[in-house]
Design a protein around this motif. Structure first.
Motif, PDB file in Angstrom:
ATOM      1  N   ASP A   1     -11.484 -19.720   9.211  1.00 23.75           N
ATOM      2  CA  ASP A   1     -11.249 -19.836  10.650  1.00 23.75           C
ATOM      3  C   ASP A   1     -10.976 -18.502  11.328  1.00 23.75           C
ATOM      4  OD1 ASP A   1      -8.687 -19.344   9.774  1.00 23.75           O
ATOM      5  OD2 ASP A   1      -7.827 -21.216  10.507  1.00 23.75           O
ATOM      6  N   ASN A   2     -10.920 -17.410  10.545  1.00 21.65           N
ATOM      7  CA  ASN A   2     -10.797 -16.094  11.176  1.00 21.65           C
ATOM      8  C   ASN A   2     -12.032 -15.781  12.023  1.00 21.65           C
ATOM      9  OD1 ASN A   2      -8.225 -15.098  10.106  1.00 21.65           O
ATOM     10  ND2 ASN A   2      -9.258 -15.142   8.128  1.00 21.65           N
ATOM     11  N   TYR A   3     -13.181 -16.350  11.633  1.00 22.46           N
ATOM     12  CA  TYR A   3     -14.408 -16.147  12.400  1.00 22.46           C
ATOM     13  C   TYR A   3     -14.308 -16.782  13.788  1.00 22.46           C
ATOM     14  CZ  TYR A   3     -17.187 -14.145   8.592  1.00 22.46           C
ATOM     15  OH  TYR A   3     -17.690 -13.317   7.616  1.00 22.46           O
ATOM     16  N   LEU A   4     -13.542 -17.839  13.883  1.00 15.07           N
ATOM     17  CA  LEU A   4     -13.396 -18.538  15.162  1.00 15.07           C
ATOM     18  C   LEU A   4     -12.556 -17.742  16.148  1.00 15.07           C
ATOM     19  CD1 LEU A   4     -12.797 -22.184  13.872  1.00 15.07           C
ATOM     20  CD2 LEU A   4     -14.959 -21.048  14.443  1.00 15.07           C
ATOM     21  N   LYS A   5     -11.819 -16.755  15.643  1.00 13.55           N
ATOM     22  CA  LYS A   5     -10.972 -15.935  16.508  1.00 13.55           C
ATOM     23  C   LYS A   5     -11.750 -14.796  17.167  1.00 13.55           C
ATOM     24  CE  LYS A   5      -7.007 -16.712  13.408  1.00 13.55           C
ATOM     25  NZ  LYS A   5      -6.029 -16.036  12.514  1.00 13.55           N
ATOM     26  N   LEU A   6     -12.950 -14.524  16.643  1.00 18.35           N
ATOM     27  CA  LEU A   6     -13.733 -13.410  17.173  1.00 18.35           C
ATOM     28  C   LEU A   6     -14.174 -13.696  18.601  1.00 18.35           C
ATOM     29  CD1 LEU A   6     -15.940 -12.769  14.036  1.00 18.35           C
ATOM     30  CD2 LEU A   6     -14.181 -11.227  14.905  1.00 18.35           C
ATOM     31  N   PRO A   7     -13.962 -12.753  19.515  1.00 15.97           N
ATOM     32  CA  PRO A   7     -14.367 -12.972  20.909  1.00 15.97           C
ATOM     33  C   PRO A   7     -15.856 -12.751  21.110  1.00 15.97           C
ATOM     34  CG  PRO A   7     -13.369 -10.810  20.677  1.00 15.97           C
ATOM     35  CD  PRO A   7     -13.266 -11.474  19.328  1.00 15.97           C
TER      36      PRO A   7
ATOM     37  N   ASP B   1     -12.986  -5.462   0.927  1.00 13.93           N
ATOM     38  CA  ASP B   1     -12.900  -6.375  -0.212  1.00 13.93           C
ATOM     39  C   ASP B   1     -11.889  -5.911  -1.249  1.00 13.93           C
ATOM     40  OD1 ASP B   1     -14.904  -7.810   0.994  1.00 13.93           O
ATOM     41  OD2 ASP B   1     -16.362  -7.594  -0.634  1.00 13.93           O
ATOM     42  N   ILE B   2     -11.700  -4.587  -1.372  1.00 13.37           N
ATOM     43  CA  ILE B   2     -10.819  -4.083  -2.432  1.00 13.37           C
ATOM     44  C   ILE B   2      -9.397  -3.817  -1.935  1.00 13.37           C
ATOM     45  CG2 ILE B   2     -12.779  -3.102  -3.687  1.00 13.37           C
ATOM     46  CD1 ILE B   2     -11.897  -0.321  -2.748  1.00 13.37           C
ATOM     47  N   PHE B   3      -9.112  -4.210  -0.681  1.00 14.72           N
ATOM     48  CA  PHE B   3      -7.778  -4.010  -0.123  1.00 14.72           C
ATOM     49  C   PHE B   3      -7.112  -5.347   0.197  1.00 14.72           C
ATOM     50  CE2 PHE B   3      -9.871   0.030   0.848  1.00 14.72           C
ATOM     51  CZ  PHE B   3      -8.894   0.940   0.474  1.00 14.72           C
ATOM     52  N   SER B   4      -5.817  -5.384   0.070  1.00 16.05           N
ATOM     53  CA  SER B   4      -5.059  -6.592   0.374  1.00 16.05           C
ATOM     54  C   SER B   4      -5.157  -6.931   1.863  1.00 16.05           C
ATOM     55  CB  SER B   4      -3.588  -6.388   0.003  1.00 16.05           C
ATOM     56  OG  SER B   4      -2.773  -7.416   0.542  1.00 16.05           O
ATOM     57  N   THR B   5      -5.125  -8.218   2.169  1.00 19.04           N
ATOM     58  CA  THR B   5      -5.130  -8.638   3.575  1.00 19.04           C
ATOM     59  C   THR B   5      -3.782  -8.366   4.239  1.00 19.04           C
ATOM     60  OG1 THR B   5      -4.574 -10.894   2.883  1.00 19.04           O
ATOM     61  CG2 THR B   5      -6.902 -10.395   3.264  1.00 19.04           C
ATOM     62  N   ASP B   6      -2.782  -7.956   3.448  1.00 15.18           N
ATOM     63  CA  ASP B   6      -1.464  -7.638   4.015  1.00 15.18           C
ATOM     64  C   ASP B   6      -1.405  -6.235   4.594  1.00 15.18           C
ATOM     65  OD1 ASP B   6      -0.492 -10.122   3.255  1.00 15.18           O
ATOM     66  OD2 ASP B   6       0.184  -9.399   1.288  1.00 15.18           O
TER      67      ASP B   6
ATOM     68  N   ASN C   1     -12.341  -6.567   9.793  1.00 20.59           N
ATOM     69  CA  ASN C   1     -10.942  -6.805   9.447  1.00 20.59           C
ATOM     70  C   ASN C   1     -10.431  -8.105  10.061  1.00 20.59           C
ATOM     71  OD1 ASN C   1      -9.521  -4.621   7.768  1.00 20.59           O
ATOM     72  ND2 ASN C   1     -10.808  -3.431   9.144  1.00 20.59           N
ATOM     73  N   ALA C   2     -10.957  -8.451  11.236  1.00 22.76           N
ATOM     74  CA  ALA C   2     -10.625  -9.740  11.821  1.00 22.76           C
ATOM     75  C   ALA C   2     -11.173 -10.871  10.954  1.00 22.76           C
ATOM     76  CB  ALA C   2     -11.182  -9.840  13.235  1.00 22.76           C
ATOM     77  N   MET C   3     -12.405 -10.719  10.465  1.00 25.42           N
ATOM     78  CA  MET C   3     -13.011 -11.727   9.600  1.00 25.42           C
ATOM     79  C   MET C   3     -12.205 -11.917   8.311  1.00 25.42           C
ATOM     80  SD  MET C   3     -16.987 -10.584   9.983  1.00 25.42           S
ATOM     81  CE  MET C   3     -17.924 -10.842  11.498  1.00 25.42           C
ATOM     82  N   ALA C   4     -11.622 -10.821   7.819  1.00 26.00           N
ATOM     83  CA  ALA C   4     -10.856 -10.877   6.574  1.00 26.00           C
ATOM     84  C   ALA C   4      -9.450 -11.429   6.774  1.00 26.00           C
ATOM     85  CB  ALA C   4     -10.774  -9.483   5.959  1.00 26.00           C
ATOM     86  N   GLY C   5      -8.990 -11.459   8.034  1.00 33.62           N
ATOM     87  CA  GLY C   5      -7.657 -11.990   8.314  1.00 33.62           C
ATOM     88  C   GLY C   5      -6.581 -10.941   8.480  1.00 33.62           C
TER      89      GLY C   5
END
Length: 407
Positions: free
Chosen positions: A6-12, A117-122, A139-143
């Motif tokens: 659902d991160n994709y749904l946040k994209l404007p 891909d190789i970095f934490s989403t935090d 980065n938005a897509m990844a959360g």
């Protein structure tokens, strides 16, 4: 029931350049037969260099023989290309980069997005504003970006690049984990000095940050004081990943070849990122075709160097024409000296999309609205130098006619 990311749904809206293309198409449909000169997307117009074409033909012929045929290649890139990159792009500048730190890919855009891909989403991510949209959107897509509120992502750290600070980002006032930098910059066309990059490397070292350095336009640098690689800065191999591309350097926008440098000295939480990126590529990527890599290798030949440099000079002359013409028309203009992009300030407090519409409808010239690159891009448009010289001159005459008539 299956669930989506659902991160994709946040994209404007849609991707910036898709939106620009749709607006151009709608204008052309409503005005059939009227010419539109595209100074918007950074796609090249000059054909591939003869040396590159010759190498591709030879490689195709090889693939047609039992002895020369190649199937799956190394995911990291063939040794012949990686060795040439080491010698010409790094050792020639006194930089110690090894072949196994280079990963050949199908584009810097892909790698800039996939590196997450190789970095934490935090991780806390810092981006320039305005910025190349891929850094933000992926980065938005990844959360990692949070929520999109009032034209800003809640969890991104924005570094405004404005006329007041010379369109160069200031060091973050808080600790961030991942820092996207692009020099020479798109969209503003500004290049970073050695001292500026040194400050970023020192910040990254002090804060345990990783710099994601997009150097796709380094071939356009004309100022000898401007570094071509972040690895020209002492200690950068311990904190930075560098992205490079043959797209603008050698006209490979449709041919697709680039590379990313992940130094073995770059270690996060005790783990070498070189090994992680290698693992990612081996799993998700099957490598760039042999024929394309032979074409890229030809860029480093004596003839290839001569021919590609002539093309770069051609585009830089276009940039000079754009910058001087817009200044003559009364606009404030930036960039264009070490980059193929010109950042022009809209007249009379006009908004970016408003100025875009005016130039498209009245001059038949397509640009890219600055606001599409981020909030600090409002009030500007970006123009590229990648059209033909004839079209560039014609577009500038059309724009000057519109702006002068306004006065």
């Amino acid at each position: 029931m299956a669930k989506i990311n659902d991160n994709y749904l946040k994209l404007p809206g849609s991707y910036l350049f898709s939106t620009v293309a749709k607006k151009i198409a709608a204008y052309q449909e409503a005005n059939p037969g009227r010419e539109v000169i595209k100074m918007s997307i950074g796609d090249v117009t000059k054909p591939l260099a003869p040396a590159v074409i010759e190498a591709m033909h030879k490689a195709v012929d090889e693939m047609g023989t039992a002895e020369g045929f190649r199937g799956y290649g190394p995911e990291q890139g063939y040794g012949f290309l990686r060795s040439l990159i080491v010698e010409h792009d790094y050792k020639a500048r006194g930089i110690d980069i090894e072949a196994d730190e280079i990963f050949v890919s199908d584009g810097a855009k892909s790698d800039c997005g996939n590196i997450g891909d190789i970095f934490s989403t935090d991780n806390k991510v810092a981006v320039c504003d305005p910025v190349y949209p891929v850094y933000v959107d992926t980065n938005a897509m990844a959360g990692r970006a949070g929520e999109f509120i009032d034209e800003h992502w809640s969890n991104l750290y924005y570094m405004p690049c404005t006329e007041e600070n010379g369109f160069t980002p200031e060091l973050p006032k808080e600790r961030v984990d991942m820092i996207y930098l692009c020099f020479p910059n798109t969209p503003t066309g500004v290049a970073a000095t050695r001292e500026q990059l040194k400050a970023w490397v020192e910040y990254a070292k002090e804060n345990g940050s990783v710099i994601l350095y997009d150097s796709a336009y380094e071939a356009f640098i004309t100022d000898p004081e401007v570094p071509h690689s972040i690895y020209e800065i002492e200690g950068a191999k311990e904190v930075a990943i560098e992205f490079r591309s043959f797209s603008k350097t050698a006209g490979f926008t449709g041919t697709r070849c680039a590379y990313t440098v992940v130094p073995k000295a770059l270690v996060v939480e005790g783990t070498a990122l070189n090994a992680l990126w290698n693992r990612r590529q081996c799993t998700k990527f099957n490598g760039v075709p042999y024929v394309i890599q032979k074409a890229a290798a030809a860029v480093y030949s004596q003839e290839g160097q001569k021919q590609t440099k002539e093309t770069i000079a051609y585009y830089l002359e276009n940039a000079r024409i754009i910058k001087s013409s817009l200044a003559e028309a009364g606009l404030e203009v930036f960039g264009g000296d070490n980059a193929p992009y010109i950042w022009a300030k809209a007249p009379s407090g006009m908004k970016s999309w408003e100025f875009f519409d005016k130039l498209l409808e009245e001059a038949g010239v397509a640009t890219t609205p600055g606001a599409g690159f981020g909030p600090s891009g409002e009030g500007y448009v970006r123009l590229t130098a990648f059209n033909t010289k004839e079209n560039t001159q014609k577009a500038m005459e059309k724009i000057k006619a519109v702006l002068v008539s306004r006065d």
